[in-house]
Scaffold this active site. Sequence first.
Site, PDB file in Angstrom:
ATOM      1  N   GLU B  55     -21.092 -42.675  -2.082  1.00 55.15           N
ATOM      2  CA  GLU B  55     -21.846 -41.434  -2.305  1.00 55.15           C
ATOM      3  C   GLU B  55     -23.262 -41.497  -1.745  1.00 55.15           C
ATOM      4  O   GLU B  55     -23.819 -40.478  -1.345  1.00 55.15           O
ATOM      5  CB  GLU B  55     -21.892 -41.101  -3.790  1.00 55.15           C
ATOM      6  CG  GLU B  55     -20.565 -40.629  -4.381  1.00 55.15           C
ATOM      7  CD  GLU B  55     -19.706 -41.779  -4.898  1.00 55.15           C
ATOM      8  OE1 GLU B  55     -20.035 -42.943  -4.587  1.00 55.15           O
ATOM      9  OE2 GLU B  55     -18.719 -41.523  -5.595  1.00 55.15           O
ATOM     10  N   PHE B 117     -16.032 -40.697 -20.969  1.00 52.06           N
ATOM     11  CA  PHE B 117     -15.692 -41.453 -19.767  1.00 52.06           C
ATOM     12  C   PHE B 117     -16.369 -40.829 -18.535  1.00 52.06           C
ATOM     13  O   PHE B 117     -16.286 -39.631 -18.328  1.00 52.06           O
ATOM     14  CB  PHE B 117     -14.169 -41.476 -19.568  1.00 52.06           C
ATOM     15  CG  PHE B 117     -13.770 -42.175 -18.305  1.00 52.06           C
ATOM     16  CD1 PHE B 117     -14.013 -43.536 -18.128  1.00 52.06           C
ATOM     17  CD2 PHE B 117     -13.187 -41.477 -17.258  1.00 52.06           C
ATOM     18  CE1 PHE B 117     -13.677 -44.182 -16.949  1.00 52.06           C
ATOM     19  CE2 PHE B 117     -12.843 -42.120 -16.073  1.00 52.06           C
ATOM     20  CZ  PHE B 117     -13.085 -43.475 -15.918  1.00 52.06           C
ATOM     21  N   GLN B 118     -17.007 -41.661 -17.764  1.00 49.24           N
ATOM     22  CA  GLN B 118     -17.743 -41.250 -16.563  1.00 49.24           C
ATOM     23  C   GLN B 118     -18.794 -40.186 -16.860  1.00 49.24           C
ATOM     24  O   GLN B 118     -19.044 -39.303 -16.043  1.00 49.24           O
ATOM     25  CB  GLN B 118     -16.790 -40.794 -15.453  1.00 49.24           C
ATOM     26  CG  GLN B 118     -15.998 -41.975 -14.868  1.00 49.24           C
ATOM     27  CD  GLN B 118     -15.368 -41.677 -13.529  1.00 49.24           C
ATOM     28  OE1 GLN B 118     -14.997 -40.549 -13.231  1.00 49.24           O
ATOM     29  NE2 GLN B 118     -15.229 -42.698 -12.695  1.00 49.24           N
ATOM     30  N   LYS B 167     -16.794 -29.912 -15.990  1.00 51.29           N
ATOM     31  CA  LYS B 167     -15.420 -29.660 -15.551  1.00 51.29           C
ATOM     32  C   LYS B 167     -14.837 -28.383 -16.168  1.00 51.29           C
ATOM     33  O   LYS B 167     -14.121 -27.637 -15.506  1.00 51.29           O
ATOM     34  CB  LYS B 167     -14.548 -30.864 -15.916  1.00 51.29           C
ATOM     35  CG  LYS B 167     -13.207 -30.853 -15.200  1.00 51.29           C
ATOM     36  CD  LYS B 167     -12.453 -32.163 -15.373  1.00 51.29           C
ATOM     37  CE  LYS B 167     -11.165 -32.107 -14.559  1.00 51.29           C
ATOM     38  NZ  LYS B 167     -10.369 -33.333 -14.692  1.00 51.29           N
ATOM     39  N   MET B 482     -38.878 -57.326   8.800  1.00 50.03           N
ATOM     40  CA  MET B 482     -40.174 -56.837   8.338  1.00 50.03           C
ATOM     41  C   MET B 482     -40.686 -57.696   7.183  1.00 50.03           C
ATOM     42  O   MET B 482     -41.861 -58.046   7.121  1.00 50.03           O
ATOM     43  CB  MET B 482     -40.067 -55.375   7.916  1.00 50.03           C
ATOM     44  CG  MET B 482     -41.397 -54.721   7.586  1.00 50.03           C
ATOM     45  SD  MET B 482     -42.555 -54.764   8.971  1.00 50.03           S
ATOM     46  CE  MET B 482     -42.372 -53.101   9.616  1.00 50.03           C
TER      47      MET B 482
END
Lengths: 100, 568
Positions: B55, B117-118, B167, B482
């Site tokens: 993502e 959940f999630q 949802k 760097m």
Amino acid sequence: MRQKKLHTILAFAHNQPGVLYKLLSLIRKKRYNVETITVGHTHVEGISRMTISFSHGEGNKIEQIVQQIAKITADFYEQEAVMFYLLSEKVFIRHFGGKK
Amino acid sequence: MARHKKTIKGAELFCRSLVKEGVTYLFGYTGGAIMPVYDAFPKFPQLKHIMVRHEQAAAFAAQGVARASGKPGVCIATSGPGATNLMTGIADAHLDSIPIVAITGQVATSVIGTDAFQESDIIGMLVPVTKQSYILDDPYEIPRVVKEAFYLANTGRKGPVIIDLPKDIANAVIPDDGFDATIRYPVLPPPGIGKDQVAHAQRLMASSERPIVFVGHGVIQSGAQGEVRRFLEKSNMPFSCTLHGISALPGDHPQYLGMMGMHGTVEANRAIENADLIIALGMRFDDRVTGKLDEYAKDADVIHVEHDPSEINKNVRATVPIYSDLKPAVVEMTKVVGHKPYKKWYAFAAENRRYWEGIDPVNQGNSRGDKQNPLMGTVIRKLSDLTDGRDNVVSDVGQHQMFAARYYQFNRFNTWFNSGGLGSMGFSVPAAMGVKYTRPKERVWVIVGDGSFQMNIQELGTIMEQNIDIKILLLNNNFLGMVRQWQDLFHGSRFIGTPVKNPDFIALASAYGISGERVTAEKSLEPALRRAMKHKGAYLVEIVTDMDEMIMPMIPAGSRFSDMRVTR
């Protein structure tokens, strides 16, 4: 110990979940300590009034946080978010979007 | 029996609202809570979903679209880990003022706050790094929220906006009419430049002998390059770009002194140090630009034009603070500015340029033999010459980024893309995908180091699947260069956590069906780059470089401009 100045901000905002969180998140990000906080309704339906006092060692960054809070509250209090802030003993009044 | 009204599902209403905003590409990754929206995609063929492999890459790819098109890019992820994986890309967009709209699934409203959940409180996590955030708890609000999100992302100072879609709201079926999509709180334009300010600026400009104009990201974002150019050419003042201001104006402009700041050119930084007037256009005096604030440009008056008032007087106090959009302010200033030759001032800049050119390793290292690896600066300069400075360059974060900023001569508007504010490694490959989708007919180069490449290397899978034609120029010194440079200069050359044991990148690319080649000597550099340019499809050129090469000059963090180092 360093003398900490107390700054008080009065802001008007829409009475919605998350607005206070947004303001406090900004104050927290800058490592200022909230001393007192009062939130309540105003005579205008749906508009809350928030009085927040916080302490901070130096005064030079206050101007920026006020501008940043203005950006948040101006979003919410339609086009006439009016905000007062007290810096030391002086009182400033700003109008956002209101006609002068 | 009541007459059946036409109904619509929340998810479909959401997709329809996206179409209304002109969205074409969505970069994302599906999952439990966002499935209803994905399920609606086939009904909206205008929406093209690109499945990424992580993502974070979706957020960077959305930035690529936004940076290249000037319109909001869109990324989409599921709740919980999907949403938290977007965060780096969103924080990056916030610091660089890039308009993106992030869409995340959320658990059903009935279980929000129960550690379902999630479930993650993504709004709570993202408030400090977004312009605005919405959680949709009413399907009737969908059209308005989507409209407001796109409006806010791209209005005033641009930035990321997140929409969290539970949802059950996506699954809700409601009558398809009576939606109110009016924007509730339109953003007010800045007040603009006042007559007194014009007069004050005029006085300062008329009396200045050593002025310098700063061109920031705002010039690109507001499309004010034409107005700024007219101002510069009428006044004959020299100018310098911030990292994000690069490519606002042609890199071969005779008044251009190069990039400013920590790794800026000697001529630009010496000019800033000695200037009596700074005209800052659409930039925010970041600490990488100013170094030690107390000592910064001590003799200079500052005219600062900005449309975000919280950036004015934040770091550098403005003599003339102008809270205005760039275009109108620059037009007014152009009317009152006079032309001066600034002979001594340009001679001073030329002297500094000659000084640097005399010691620049890239100028001296042009004939390194076969036994030596090419210099990073040489590689970038070669690429710049071969492409005439006209290709899109997407850089990652590190030494290669600074070499790209300094040695690629950007001759075409808005062709330089990199993560400046947050400095997120892993930016380049996914962002380049977004740029390529926006500019399909143009060539897009990724300039990346071996460390950064591996931070989103999984996107080679997306490139393979979608046949995305980007050219990857990998500068591999087997080190986090760097950080190594800082360890070398400030930490007694103790190289802790910076050596990298790397895989065989060419073989890895080949596993993804991507052709490539490795270059170890300068003579094979040009043919390799030419092959990459000619090749149809993605191509990897890995260039083996020296680990001890440094990007110079350098003003150490928090130091004065007079502390500039030009050699190690």
